[in-house]
Motif scaffolding. Structure first.
Motif: not given
Length: 323
Positions: A24-25, A45-50, A54-55, A303-312
Protein backbone atom coordinates in the motif's frame (compact mmCIF):
# COMPACT_ATOMS: atom_id res chain seq x y z
CA UNK A 1 24.09 -0.55 -19.65
CA UNK A 2 20.46 -1.25 -20.59
CA UNK A 3 17.62 0.48 -18.74
CA UNK A 4 14.46 -1.61 -18.30
CA UNK A 5 11.64 -0.88 -20.73
CA UNK A 6 7.98 -0.76 -19.89
CA UNK A 7 7.60 -4.19 -21.53
CA UNK A 8 10.46 -5.59 -19.43
CA UNK A 9 8.83 -4.31 -16.26
CA UNK A 10 5.37 -5.56 -17.23
CA UNK A 11 6.70 -9.06 -17.95
CA UNK A 12 8.57 -9.18 -14.65
CA UNK A 13 5.55 -7.92 -12.73
CA UNK A 14 3.33 -10.58 -14.29
CA UNK A 15 5.87 -13.33 -13.57
CA UNK A 16 5.95 -12.66 -9.82
CA UNK A 17 2.48 -11.23 -9.18
CA UNK A 18 1.10 -14.41 -7.62
CA UNK A 19 3.92 -14.64 -5.05
CA UNK A 20 4.42 -11.00 -4.10
CA UNK A 21 2.33 -8.29 -2.46
CA UNK A 22 1.09 -5.07 -4.03
CA UNK A 23 2.14 -2.97 -1.06
CA UNK A 24 0.00 0.00 0.00
CA UNK A 25 0.79 3.68 -0.29
CA UNK A 26 -0.20 6.21 2.35
CA UNK A 27 -0.67 9.96 2.00
CA UNK A 28 0.91 11.62 5.04
CA UNK A 29 -1.88 14.10 5.70
CA UNK A 30 -2.64 13.36 9.35
CA UNK A 31 -2.41 16.34 11.68
CA UNK A 32 0.06 14.29 13.71
CA UNK A 33 2.67 15.00 11.00
CA UNK A 34 2.33 18.77 11.51
CA UNK A 35 5.69 20.30 12.32
CA UNK A 36 7.54 17.15 11.27
CA UNK A 37 7.17 17.10 7.49
CA UNK A 38 8.52 19.79 5.16
CA UNK A 39 6.25 22.33 3.49
CA UNK A 40 5.69 20.21 0.37
CA UNK A 41 2.54 20.08 -1.74
CA UNK A 42 2.12 16.45 -0.64
CA UNK A 43 4.12 13.58 0.84
CA UNK A 44 3.30 9.95 0.07
CA UNK A 45 5.03 6.82 1.38
CA UNK A 46 5.05 3.32 -0.12
CA UNK A 47 5.05 0.74 2.67
CA UNK A 48 7.40 -1.92 1.34
CA UNK A 49 7.95 -3.23 4.86
CA UNK A 50 4.73 -5.20 4.25
CA UNK A 51 6.30 -7.06 1.30
CA UNK A 52 7.19 -10.76 1.44
CA UNK A 53 10.22 -11.34 3.70
CA UNK A 54 9.77 -7.82 5.09
CA UNK A 55 11.33 -5.67 2.37
CA UNK A 56 11.41 -4.62 -1.28
CA UNK A 57 14.19 -7.18 -1.89
CA UNK A 58 11.67 -10.01 -2.29
CA UNK A 59 10.79 -9.12 -5.89
CA UNK A 60 14.38 -9.14 -7.12
CA UNK A 61 15.30 -12.30 -5.21
CA UNK A 62 12.30 -14.12 -6.67
CA UNK A 63 13.19 -13.00 -10.20
CA UNK A 64 16.77 -14.18 -9.61
CA UNK A 65 15.62 -17.63 -8.52
CA UNK A 66 13.25 -17.89 -11.48
CA UNK A 67 16.12 -17.11 -13.88
CA UNK A 68 18.26 -20.08 -12.71
CA UNK A 69 18.74 -23.00 -15.08
CA UNK A 70 18.29 -26.60 -13.91
CA UNK A 71 21.98 -27.07 -13.13
CA UNK A 72 22.12 -23.91 -11.03
CA UNK A 73 19.01 -24.97 -9.14
CA UNK A 74 20.64 -28.28 -8.24
CA UNK A 75 23.82 -26.61 -6.94
CA UNK A 76 22.06 -23.72 -5.20
CA UNK A 77 22.65 -20.02 -4.64
CA UNK A 78 24.76 -17.76 -2.44
CA UNK A 79 24.30 -14.17 -1.33
CA UNK A 80 26.03 -11.60 0.88
CA UNK A 81 23.78 -9.28 2.84
CA UNK A 82 23.32 -7.19 5.94
CA UNK A 83 19.89 -8.69 6.38
CA UNK A 84 16.99 -7.76 4.09
CA UNK A 85 18.42 -9.37 0.96
CA UNK A 86 19.47 -12.38 3.03
CA UNK A 87 15.91 -12.88 4.21
CA UNK A 88 14.51 -12.34 0.72
CA UNK A 89 16.89 -14.88 -0.85
CA UNK A 90 16.15 -17.38 1.93
CA UNK A 91 12.42 -16.94 1.33
CA UNK A 92 12.61 -17.18 -2.47
CA UNK A 93 14.98 -20.17 -2.36
CA UNK A 94 12.80 -22.04 0.10
CA UNK A 95 9.72 -21.40 -2.04
CA UNK A 96 11.53 -22.85 -5.08
CA UNK A 97 13.19 -25.76 -3.26
CA UNK A 98 16.68 -24.37 -3.90
CA UNK A 99 19.60 -24.56 -1.45
CA UNK A 100 20.82 -21.16 -0.18
CA UNK A 101 24.07 -20.08 1.47
CA UNK A 102 24.10 -16.63 3.08
CA UNK A 103 27.14 -14.61 4.23
CA UNK A 104 26.25 -11.98 6.84
CA UNK A 105 28.18 -9.67 9.17
CA UNK A 106 28.27 -11.07 12.70
CA UNK A 107 26.94 -7.78 14.05
CA UNK A 108 23.57 -7.98 12.28
CA UNK A 109 20.36 -8.25 14.24
CA UNK A 110 19.95 -11.86 15.51
CA UNK A 111 16.33 -11.70 14.28
CA UNK A 112 17.66 -11.63 10.71
CA UNK A 113 20.11 -14.47 11.24
CA UNK A 114 17.51 -16.71 12.81
CA UNK A 115 14.97 -15.70 10.17
CA UNK A 116 17.26 -16.97 7.41
CA UNK A 117 17.99 -20.20 9.24
CA UNK A 118 14.30 -20.76 9.91
CA UNK A 119 13.72 -20.72 6.15
CA UNK A 120 16.40 -23.35 5.61
CA UNK A 121 19.36 -21.20 4.56
CA UNK A 122 22.89 -21.96 5.75
CA UNK A 123 24.30 -18.79 7.32
CA UNK A 124 28.01 -17.93 7.62
CA UNK A 125 28.83 -15.03 9.92
CA UNK A 126 31.68 -12.72 8.90
CA UNK A 127 33.54 -9.82 10.48
CA UNK A 128 31.87 -7.14 8.35
CA UNK A 129 30.24 -6.52 4.96
CA UNK A 130 33.48 -6.56 2.93
CA UNK A 131 34.28 -9.93 4.53
CA UNK A 132 30.77 -11.18 3.70
CA UNK A 133 31.26 -10.26 0.04
CA UNK A 134 34.63 -12.05 0.09
CA UNK A 135 32.96 -15.15 1.55
CA UNK A 136 30.33 -15.02 -1.19
CA UNK A 137 33.07 -14.96 -3.82
CA UNK A 138 34.84 -17.88 -2.11
CA UNK A 139 31.68 -20.00 -2.12
CA UNK A 140 31.18 -19.31 -5.82
CA UNK A 141 34.72 -20.37 -6.69
CA UNK A 142 34.71 -23.49 -4.51
CA UNK A 143 31.11 -24.69 -4.78
CA UNK A 144 29.93 -23.28 -8.08
CA UNK A 145 26.82 -21.73 -6.60
CA UNK A 146 25.03 -18.99 -8.50
CA UNK A 147 25.36 -15.50 -7.01
CA UNK A 148 22.18 -13.67 -6.12
CA UNK A 149 23.84 -10.31 -5.73
CA UNK A 150 22.08 -7.90 -3.36
CA UNK A 151 21.99 -5.01 -5.84
CA UNK A 152 23.95 -5.67 -9.04
CA UNK A 153 22.11 -7.67 -11.68
CA UNK A 154 19.11 -7.67 -13.98
CA UNK A 155 16.97 -9.48 -11.40
CA UNK A 156 17.44 -6.85 -8.70
CA UNK A 157 17.04 -3.90 -11.04
CA UNK A 158 13.86 -5.37 -12.52
CA UNK A 159 12.48 -6.19 -9.08
CA UNK A 160 12.99 -2.58 -8.02
CA UNK A 161 11.53 -1.36 -11.31
CA UNK A 162 8.39 -3.40 -10.66
CA UNK A 163 8.14 -1.69 -7.28
CA UNK A 164 8.64 1.71 -8.92
CA UNK A 165 6.07 1.12 -11.65
CA UNK A 166 3.56 -0.02 -9.04
CA UNK A 167 4.22 3.11 -6.97
CA UNK A 168 3.96 5.42 -9.99
CA UNK A 169 0.60 3.85 -10.86
CA UNK A 170 -0.66 4.18 -7.29
CA UNK A 171 0.50 7.80 -6.89
CA UNK A 172 0.79 9.36 -10.37
CA UNK A 173 1.01 12.88 -8.92
CA UNK A 174 4.52 12.29 -7.48
CA UNK A 175 7.12 14.52 -9.15
CA UNK A 176 9.98 14.02 -6.67
CA UNK A 177 11.05 10.51 -5.69
CA UNK A 178 13.41 10.08 -2.73
CA UNK A 179 15.01 6.66 -2.28
CA UNK A 180 17.57 5.17 0.15
CA UNK A 181 20.78 3.99 -1.52
CA UNK A 182 22.90 1.04 -0.48
CA UNK A 183 24.35 -0.45 -3.63
CA UNK A 184 22.04 1.42 -6.00
CA UNK A 185 19.74 -1.36 -7.16
CA UNK A 186 16.60 0.10 -5.58
CA UNK A 187 17.05 3.66 -6.82
CA UNK A 188 18.18 2.46 -10.25
CA UNK A 189 15.10 0.32 -10.82
CA UNK A 190 12.58 2.62 -9.15
CA UNK A 191 14.07 5.70 -10.78
CA UNK A 192 13.97 4.10 -14.22
CA UNK A 193 10.31 3.13 -13.76
CA UNK A 194 9.29 6.58 -12.51
CA UNK A 195 11.06 8.33 -15.38
CA UNK A 196 9.26 6.06 -17.84
CA UNK A 197 5.96 7.08 -16.25
CA UNK A 198 6.95 10.75 -15.84
CA UNK A 199 10.17 11.84 -17.59
CA UNK A 200 10.20 15.07 -15.60
CA UNK A 201 10.28 13.30 -12.22
CA UNK A 202 13.24 14.26 -10.03
CA UNK A 203 15.02 11.27 -8.46
CA UNK A 204 17.03 11.90 -5.29
CA UNK A 205 19.20 9.31 -3.54
CA UNK A 206 19.85 9.20 0.20
CA UNK A 207 23.00 7.71 1.72
CA UNK A 208 24.33 7.56 5.29
CA UNK A 209 27.31 9.79 5.95
CA UNK A 210 29.36 6.74 6.87
CA UNK A 211 28.39 4.57 3.87
CA UNK A 212 28.31 6.73 0.77
CA UNK A 213 29.82 4.63 -2.00
CA UNK A 214 27.29 5.85 -4.58
CA UNK A 215 27.87 9.53 -3.83
CA UNK A 216 31.61 9.01 -4.19
CA UNK A 217 31.18 6.90 -7.32
CA UNK A 218 29.02 9.50 -9.04
CA UNK A 219 31.55 12.19 -8.17
CA UNK A 220 34.39 10.06 -9.55
CA UNK A 221 32.46 8.98 -12.65
CA UNK A 222 33.11 5.28 -11.97
CA UNK A 223 32.37 2.71 -9.24
CA UNK A 224 34.51 3.05 -6.11
CA UNK A 225 34.96 1.03 -2.93
CA UNK A 226 34.94 2.24 0.66
CA UNK A 227 37.81 1.59 3.04
CA UNK A 228 35.54 1.85 6.07
CA UNK A 229 31.81 1.79 6.83
CA UNK A 230 30.38 3.52 9.91
CA UNK A 231 26.60 3.72 10.11
CA UNK A 232 23.70 2.27 12.06
CA UNK A 233 22.01 1.49 8.73
CA UNK A 234 23.41 -1.98 8.05
CA UNK A 235 20.98 -2.43 5.15
CA UNK A 236 22.69 0.54 3.43
CA UNK A 237 26.24 -0.66 4.07
CA UNK A 238 27.35 -1.74 0.59
CA UNK A 239 31.17 -1.71 0.62
CA UNK A 240 31.47 -0.80 -3.05
CA UNK A 241 29.51 0.29 -6.08
CA UNK A 242 29.17 -2.25 -8.90
CA UNK A 243 29.26 -1.61 -12.66
CA UNK A 244 25.66 -2.36 -13.68
CA UNK A 245 23.86 -0.82 -10.73
CA UNK A 246 26.18 2.21 -10.89
CA UNK A 247 25.50 2.72 -14.61
CA UNK A 248 21.73 2.58 -14.14
CA UNK A 249 21.88 4.80 -11.06
CA UNK A 250 24.07 7.28 -12.95
CA UNK A 251 21.43 7.43 -15.68
CA UNK A 252 18.47 8.14 -13.39
CA UNK A 253 19.74 9.96 -10.27
CA UNK A 254 19.38 13.74 -10.31
CA UNK A 255 20.86 14.41 -6.87
CA UNK A 256 22.38 12.67 -3.84
CA UNK A 257 22.12 13.77 -0.20
CA UNK A 258 23.64 12.52 3.05
CA UNK A 259 21.82 11.74 6.29
CA UNK A 260 23.46 11.24 9.67
CA UNK A 261 22.76 8.41 12.07
CA UNK A 262 20.95 10.85 14.35
CA UNK A 263 18.71 11.99 11.49
CA UNK A 264 17.80 8.37 10.78
CA UNK A 265 17.10 7.84 14.48
CA UNK A 266 14.76 10.83 14.34
CA UNK A 267 12.99 9.29 11.33
CA UNK A 268 12.65 5.99 13.19
CA UNK A 269 11.11 7.89 16.07
CA UNK A 270 8.63 9.68 13.79
CA UNK A 271 7.49 6.40 12.24
CA UNK A 272 6.96 4.92 15.69
CA UNK A 273 5.26 7.98 17.18
CA UNK A 274 2.94 8.74 14.26
CA UNK A 275 2.35 5.44 12.44
CA UNK A 276 3.38 2.92 15.13
CA UNK A 277 5.84 1.40 12.64
CA UNK A 278 8.97 -0.29 13.98
CA UNK A 279 11.33 1.03 11.31
CA UNK A 280 14.95 0.02 10.84
CA UNK A 281 17.39 2.85 10.00
CA UNK A 282 17.32 2.22 6.23
CA UNK A 283 13.52 2.24 6.32
CA UNK A 284 13.63 5.73 7.85
CA UNK A 285 16.29 7.16 5.53
CA UNK A 286 13.91 8.78 3.00
CA UNK A 287 11.88 10.35 5.81
CA UNK A 288 15.10 11.51 7.46
CA UNK A 289 16.16 13.19 4.23
CA UNK A 290 12.95 15.18 3.69
CA UNK A 291 12.93 16.28 7.33
CA UNK A 292 16.65 17.09 7.24
CA UNK A 293 18.86 18.06 4.28
CA UNK A 294 15.97 18.40 1.82
CA UNK A 295 13.57 20.20 4.14
CA UNK A 296 13.88 23.63 2.48
CA UNK A 297 13.95 22.30 -1.11
CA UNK A 298 10.54 20.66 -1.44
CA UNK A 299 8.06 23.54 -1.44
CA UNK A 300 5.37 22.92 -4.04
CA UNK A 301 6.67 19.43 -4.78
CA UNK A 302 4.67 16.19 -4.69
CA UNK A 303 7.08 13.99 -2.80
CA UNK A 304 7.24 10.21 -2.80
CA UNK A 305 9.28 8.34 -0.21
CA UNK A 306 9.62 4.63 0.52
CA UNK A 307 9.65 2.67 3.76
CA UNK A 308 11.83 0.00 2.18
CA UNK A 309 11.82 -2.66 4.91
CA UNK A 310 11.62 -3.32 8.60
CA UNK A 311 13.45 -6.44 9.67
CA UNK A 312 14.48 -5.28 13.10
CA UNK A 313 13.93 -6.74 16.55
CA UNK A 314 12.57 -4.80 19.50
CA UNK A 315 15.89 -5.06 21.40
CA UNK A 316 17.92 -3.81 18.41
CA UNK A 317 15.46 -0.95 17.79
CA UNK A 318 15.63 0.04 21.45
CA UNK A 319 19.45 -0.12 21.48
CA UNK A 320 19.73 2.08 18.39
CA UNK A 321 17.30 4.64 19.76
CA UNK A 322 19.03 4.66 23.14
CA UNK A 323 22.32 5.57 21.47
Amino acid sequence: MILPTQDDIARAAKAIAAQTIRTPVLSLTSDRWRGILPDAASVTVKLELFQQAGSFKARGALLGIRALDDGQRRVGVVAASGGNHALAVSWAAQAAGVSARIAMPETVDPLRIEGCRAMGAEVTLCADMPAAFAEMDRVVSQEGRAILHPFDGDHMMLGAAVCGAEYAEQAPHIDTLIVPVGGGGLIGGMGAAFKLANPGCTVIGVEPVGADSMTRSLAAGHPVALDRITTIADSLSAPRAMPQSFAVAQAVIDRMVHVTDDQMRAGMGHYMDVLRILAEPACAASLAAICGPLRDDLAGRHVGIIACGSNISLPRHAAIMAD
